[in-house]
Design an enzyme around this catalytic site. Structure first.
Site, mmCIF file in Angstrom:
data_model
loop_
_atom_site.group_PDB
_atom_site.id
_atom_site.type_symbol
_atom_site.label_atom_id
_atom_site.label_comp_id
_atom_site.label_asym_id
_atom_site.label_seq_id
_atom_site.Cartn_x
_atom_site.Cartn_y
_atom_site.Cartn_z
ATOM 1 N N PHE A 152 0.819 -1.204 0.000
ATOM 2 C CA PHE A 152 0.000 0.000 0.000
ATOM 3 C C PHE A 152 0.856 1.258 0.000
ATOM 4 C CE2 PHE A 152 -2.566 -3.153 2.273
ATOM 5 C CZ PHE A 152 -3.836 -2.985 1.721
ATOM 6 N N ASP A 153 0.492 2.199 -0.839
ATOM 7 C CA ASP A 153 0.935 3.571 -0.620
ATOM 8 C C ASP A 153 0.217 4.036 0.644
ATOM 9 O OD1 ASP A 153 1.980 6.228 -1.280
ATOM 10 O OD2 ASP A 153 -0.097 6.707 -1.769
ATOM 11 N N LEU A 154 0.655 5.128 1.239
ATOM 12 C CA LEU A 154 0.043 5.584 2.497
ATOM 13 C C LEU A 154 -0.826 6.822 2.301
ATOM 14 C CD1 LEU A 154 -0.219 5.077 5.525
ATOM 15 C CD2 LEU A 154 1.840 6.471 5.860
#
Length: 212
Positions: A8-10
């Protein structure tokens, strides 16, 4: 092959930092350029590493602008940041089902951990790949490959999820599946134009995708 590893990107993907980012850019541009930028002006800067963004507007003050941005961002962090609807419940469900998960972000590790702790997501992520953990930031595949390797994953069973072009391109370059989020600050049409394998209208859509 089924998905076992989820990256995941944040910012803009799991946690809503858009207003914090916009305000931090506005503050920095006003302080160093004495110029007012609109929200629309600032959208182009959301996503890439800070140095890349500031290099475009003032190559002579990049380090000073990064310092100003980070000071404002950290001091105002908890006032703005929250997780998106359904994120905690979905990540918790994926964790309980045994999926391997990591954060792959262009933020420095310290700031990423701060956001994860504030939203209570830190308990689900043993691996966080920040800007200071790699030589080449997204869209280079290095951060995705590093996160995947740390979890013992492989491209065929890994998916990279994000809200911006560098997330999708990094996943595509690394050979993983990709998913864009429709709640991106740049809009669903922009996400679809990147040709990810999936578009999530809500984070819970991910549960169905990984269980296909």
């Amino acid at each position: 092959m089924s998905i076992r590893t989820i990256l995941f990107d944040l910012d803009g993907t799991l946690i809503d930092t858009n207003e914090l980012i916009v305000e931090s850019f506005k503050h920095t541009f006003k302080a160093h350029l004495d110029k007012e930028y609109t929200r629309e002006d600032i959208l182009q800067f959301i996503g890439p590493p800070l140095r890349d963004s500031f290099e475009k507007v003032n190559p002579d003050q990049v380090e000073e602008m990064v310092k100003t941005y980070r000071e404002h961002n950290l001091s105002n962090h908890d006032l703005y940041v929250k997780s998106y609807d359904g994120v905690f419940e979905t990540i918790q469900a994926l964790h309980e089902k045994g999926y391997q998960m990591a954060i792959v972000t262009t933020k420095i590790r310290e700031t990423a951990l701060k956001g994860l702790e504030l939203t209570h997501l830190d308990q689900f992520f043993d691996v966080v790949i920040g800007l200071d953990d790699v030589s080449n930031a997204k869209p280079d595949p290095e951060p995705v490959l590093k996160g995947m390797d740390a979890l013992g994953g492989n491209p065929e069973t890994t998916i990279m999820i994000g809200d911006n072009s560098h997330d999708i391109h990094a996943g595509q370059s690394a050979g993983t599946k990709t998913a864009g989020v429709a709640w991106s600050a740049k809009g669903k049409d922009f996400i679809e134009s990147l040709n990810p394998d999936y578009v999530l209208n809500h984070i819970s859509d991910l549960l169905e995708i990984v269980e296909e």
